[in-house]
Structures are given as C-alpha cells and as structure tokens.
Design a protein around this motif. Sequence first.
Motif, PDB file in Angstrom:
ATOM      1  N   GLN A  14       0.820  -1.214   0.000  1.00 21.00           N
ATOM      2  CA  GLN A  14       0.000   0.000   0.000  1.00 21.00           C
ATOM      3  C   GLN A  14       0.852   1.262   0.000  1.00 21.00           C
ATOM      4  N   ALA A  15       2.090   1.177   0.426  1.00 22.86           N
ATOM      5  CA  ALA A  15       2.936   2.357   0.618  1.00 22.86           C
ATOM      6  C   ALA A  15       3.103   3.169  -0.667  1.00 22.86           C
ATOM      7  N   GLN A  16       3.262   2.510  -1.808  1.00 26.32           N
ATOM      8  CA  GLN A  16       3.456   3.247  -3.057  1.00 26.32           C
ATOM      9  C   GLN A  16       2.184   3.981  -3.470  1.00 26.32           C
ATOM     10  N   ASP A  17       1.031   3.369  -3.208  1.00 31.58           N
ATOM     11  CA  ASP A  17      -0.242   3.966  -3.601  1.00 31.58           C
ATOM     12  C   ASP A  17      -0.610   5.185  -2.765  1.00 31.58           C
ATOM     13  N   LEU A  18      -0.038   5.322  -1.569  1.00 28.38           N
ATOM     14  CA  LEU A  18      -0.388   6.440  -0.692  1.00 28.38           C
ATOM     15  C   LEU A  18      -0.054   7.796  -1.299  1.00 28.38           C
ATOM     16  N   PHE A  19       0.855   7.822  -2.258  1.00 28.20           N
ATOM     17  CA  PHE A  19       1.267   9.082  -2.879  1.00 28.20           C
ATOM     18  C   PHE A  19       0.434   9.419  -4.117  1.00 28.20           C
ATOM     19  N   GLU A  20      -0.577   8.595  -4.413  1.00 25.70           N
ATOM     20  CA  GLU A  20      -1.486   8.872  -5.521  1.00 25.70           C
ATOM     21  C   GLU A  20      -2.682   9.657  -4.976  1.00 25.70           C
ATOM     22  N   ALA A  21      -3.183  10.583  -5.756  1.00 28.93           N
ATOM     23  CA  ALA A  21      -4.302  11.420  -5.321  1.00 28.93           C
ATOM     24  C   ALA A  21      -5.518  10.581  -4.923  1.00 28.93           C
ATOM     25  N   PHE A  22      -6.144  10.978  -3.837  1.00 25.96           N
ATOM     26  CA  PHE A  22      -7.371  10.396  -3.306  1.00 25.96           C
ATOM     27  C   PHE A  22      -7.208   8.987  -2.750  1.00 25.96           C
ATOM     28  N   ARG A  23      -5.970   8.560  -2.500  1.00 25.88           N
ATOM     29  CA  ARG A  23      -5.732   7.244  -1.895  1.00 25.88           C
ATOM     30  C   ARG A  23      -5.608   7.403  -0.387  1.00 25.88           C
ATOM     31  N   ARG A  24      -6.050   6.389   0.320  1.00 26.78           N
ATOM     32  CA  ARG A  24      -5.932   6.371   1.778  1.00 26.78           C
ATOM     33  C   ARG A  24      -5.441   5.006   2.212  1.00 26.78           C
ATOM     34  N   GLY A  25      -4.707   4.964   3.293  1.00 27.63           N
ATOM     35  CA  GLY A  25      -4.214   3.686   3.801  1.00 27.63           C
ATOM     36  C   GLY A  25      -5.328   2.809   4.324  1.00 27.63           C
ATOM     37  N   ASP A  26      -6.365   3.414   4.874  1.00 30.40           N
ATOM     38  CA  ASP A  26      -7.495   2.671   5.417  1.00 30.40           C
ATOM     39  C   ASP A  26      -8.722   2.982   4.568  1.00 30.40           C
ATOM     40  N   PRO A  27      -9.133   2.067   3.697  1.00 28.62           N
ATOM     41  CA  PRO A  27     -10.254   2.350   2.791  1.00 28.62           C
ATOM     42  C   PRO A  27     -11.582   2.535   3.504  1.00 28.62           C
ATOM     43  N   SER A  28     -11.668   2.153   4.776  1.00 21.76           N
ATOM     44  CA  SER A  28     -12.929   2.303   5.494  1.00 21.76           C
ATOM     45  C   SER A  28     -13.171   3.741   5.944  1.00 21.76           C
ATOM     46  N   ARG A  29     -12.142   4.590   5.904  1.00 22.37           N
ATOM     47  CA  ARG A  29     -12.311   5.979   6.340  1.00 22.37           C
ATOM     48  C   ARG A  29     -13.071   6.779   5.299  1.00 22.37           C
ATOM     49  N   SER A  30     -13.912   7.650   5.754  1.00 15.30           N
ATOM     50  CA  SER A  30     -14.653   8.527   4.842  1.00 15.30           C
ATOM     51  C   SER A  30     -14.096   9.939   4.957  1.00 15.30           C
ATOM     52  N   ARG A  31     -14.504  10.798   4.052  1.00 13.31           N
ATOM     53  CA  ARG A  31     -14.042  12.191   4.109  1.00 13.31           C
ATOM     54  C   ARG A  31     -14.519  12.880   5.371  1.00 13.31           C
ATOM     55  N   LYS A  32     -15.605  12.387   5.975  1.00 13.07           N
ATOM     56  CA  LYS A  32     -16.122  13.003   7.193  1.00 13.07           C
ATOM     57  C   LYS A  32     -15.162  12.809   8.365  1.00 13.07           C
ATOM     58  N   SER A  33     -14.421  11.697   8.366  1.00 13.05           N
ATOM     59  CA  SER A  33     -13.519  11.418   9.488  1.00 13.05           C
ATOM     60  C   SER A  33     -12.052  11.612   9.142  1.00 13.05           C
ATOM     61  N   GLY A  34     -11.753  11.949   7.898  1.00 12.96           N
ATOM     62  CA  GLY A  34     -10.362  12.092   7.505  1.00 12.96           C
ATOM     63  C   GLY A  34     -10.203  13.143   6.432  1.00 12.96           C
ATOM     64  N   GLY A  35      -9.044  13.200   5.834  1.00  9.02           N
ATOM     65  CA  GLY A  35      -8.761  14.195   4.809  1.00  9.02           C
ATOM     66  C   GLY A  35      -9.275  13.786   3.440  1.00  9.02           C
ATOM     67  N   SER A  36      -8.869  14.540   2.443  1.00 17.70           N
ATOM     68  CA  SER A  36      -9.329  14.296   1.075  1.00 17.70           C
ATOM     69  C   SER A  36      -8.462  13.276   0.340  1.00 17.70           C
TER      70      SER A  36
END
Length: 72
Positions: A14-36
């Motif tokens: 997952q580490a490489q994908d974290l630098f792509e736009a709109f990717r998050r390490g935890d897919p269960s997080r929503s924009r309401k509880s985290g960033g964009s």
Amino acid sequence: MAVEDAGPGIDMTQAQDLFEAFRRGDPSRSRKSGGSGLGLAVVKAIAEAHGGRAFCQPSGLRGSAFCMTWPL
C-alpha cells in the motif's frame, strides 16, 4: 529528510499507492472522518518538481518513515 513513527507501520504493497491522489491507507475511512487523500500527492508533486522524490519505507522505530530526497 524523513518523518518516522513507532506505530503499526504500513503494508509495503500500500505504501506506493499512498502518494497517488485520493488514496488512503485505510479504505474504510470517509471524508467526514479524515482528509481528502491529497496531502501526500501534493508532497510527491512538489518533490518531483524540484528533481527529488517522496516515498514511504519501514521505520527503524518499527513504524513507517515518510521520506523526501532532493538532488545535490
């Protein structure tokens, strides 16, 4: 330059994908509880615009290290 922690770490698949736009390490997080999902993409774009790179790797503290390199 690096920022590291002693947390649970990030799976290297997952580490490489974290630098792509709109990717998050935890897919269960929503924009309401985290960033964009843009923060690390912006870091990568700035580093690359200056001839450097941004990446994530395991930390010596057993967590993750977010690193940026710059040309000399």
